[in-house]
Design a protein around this motif. Structure first.
Motif, PDB file in Angstrom:
ATOM      1  N   ARG A  87       0.849  -1.189   0.000  1.00  0.00           N
ATOM      2  CA  ARG A  87       0.000   0.000   0.000  1.00  0.00           C
ATOM      3  C   ARG A  87       0.886   1.241   0.000  1.00  0.00           C
ATOM      4  NH1 ARG A  87      -3.210  -3.543  -0.948  1.00  0.00           N
ATOM      5  NH2 ARG A  87      -5.293  -3.762  -0.108  1.00  0.00           N
ATOM      6  N   VAL A 120      -3.534   1.707   3.899  1.00  0.00           N
ATOM      7  CA  VAL A 120      -2.375   1.540   4.781  1.00  0.00           C
ATOM      8  C   VAL A 120      -2.000   0.063   4.820  1.00  0.00           C
ATOM      9  CG1 VAL A 120      -1.450   1.854   7.112  1.00  0.00           C
ATOM     10  CG2 VAL A 120      -3.098   3.504   6.186  1.00  0.00           C
ATOM     11  N   GLU A 121      -0.714  -0.217   4.765  1.00  0.00           N
ATOM     12  CA  GLU A 121      -0.185  -1.580   4.884  1.00  0.00           C
ATOM     13  C   GLU A 121       0.382  -1.760   6.288  1.00  0.00           C
ATOM     14  OE1 GLU A 121       3.340  -4.326   2.846  1.00  0.00           O
ATOM     15  OE2 GLU A 121       3.177  -2.213   2.333  1.00  0.00           O
ATOM     16  N   CYS A 152      -7.045  -1.394   3.226  1.00  0.00           N
ATOM     17  CA  CYS A 152      -5.774  -1.636   3.916  1.00  0.00           C
ATOM     18  C   CYS A 152      -5.358  -3.094   3.749  1.00  0.00           C
ATOM     19  CB  CYS A 152      -5.915  -1.315   5.405  1.00  0.00           C
ATOM     20  SG  CYS A 152      -6.249   0.433   5.740  1.00  0.00           S
ATOM     21  N   ASN A 175     -10.602  -4.778   2.700  1.00  0.00           N
ATOM     22  CA  ASN A 175      -9.258  -4.956   3.234  1.00  0.00           C
ATOM     23  C   ASN A 175      -8.740  -6.340   2.874  1.00  0.00           C
ATOM     24  OD1 ASN A 175      -9.024  -2.430   4.929  1.00  0.00           O
ATOM     25  ND2 ASN A 175     -10.908  -3.292   5.711  1.00  0.00           N
TER      26      ASN A 175
END
Length: 188
Positions: A87, A120-121, A152, A175
């Motif tokens: 990400r 977001v990773e 994510c 996700n």
């Protein structure tokens, strides 16, 4: 087996699949550990499809043709899954000298303010056998103001994935969770 590229179907945003990003191909047979992780080394568009390539050939066969099955009078599309792990924003725990599986954790606690985590990773996170130390943890936030976790990825976790504890009105959608030790998503 032996392939060095996969074809992604329609509805995949081309800019997200970049060289150097990591993907996982789900097992499509009956053996779950036939999943494979690869790094994208090239990509191109071909009509509505995106073709991504990687340098290391696949060890297993991954069925990828769309097949429609008739299930109780409805058409169900079946195809192999390919997930993007990388990400734009990455929060990572250390993997060096981590034999006891104690890494970073990300907690949002005791706040009802709107929280928005998008793209977001979370990698190599969580603390095995330590209560409350999860890669992503909403802790006792009560009634949140329409908070969300969207798009994510949580992968290579030492303890669980996304944990929601005594927090309400939180939307968790689209996700990817991969190689998570314990529950992927846990609410309580």
């Amino acid at each position: 087996a032996g392939d060095t590229q996969v074809v992604l179907g329609r509805d995949v945003p081309y800019p997200c699949w970049r060289n150097g990003f990591t993907i996982v191909l789900a097992a499509t047979g009956y053996v779950r550990n036939e999943r494979e992780v690869r790094t994208i080394s090239r990509r191109r568009r071909e009509g509505q499809n995106i073709i991504i390539g990687f340098n290391e050939p696949l060890r297993y066969t991954h069925y990828g043709r769309d097949v429609d099955f008739d299930v109780m009078g409805k058409k169900v599309r079946m195809a192999g899954e390919v997930a993007l792990l990388t990400r734009p924003v990455s929060i990572r725990g250390s993997t060096e000298g981590n034999a006891d599986h104690q890494a970073a954790h990300f907690m949002i606690a005791h706040t009802s303010m709107k929280q928005r985590l998008v793209g977001v990773e979370f990698a190599n996170m969580g603390q095995r056998a330590r209560l409350g130390r999860y890669p992503l943890h909403f802790h006792m936030c009560g009634e949140t103001d329409a908070s969300e976790v969207m798009g994510c990825s949580v992968h290579d976790s030492f303890q669980r994935g996304i944990v929601i504890h005594a927090s309400r009105n939180l939307l968790v959608h689209n996700n990817i969770l991969y190689n998570v030790n314990g529950h992927g998503i846990m609410a309580g």
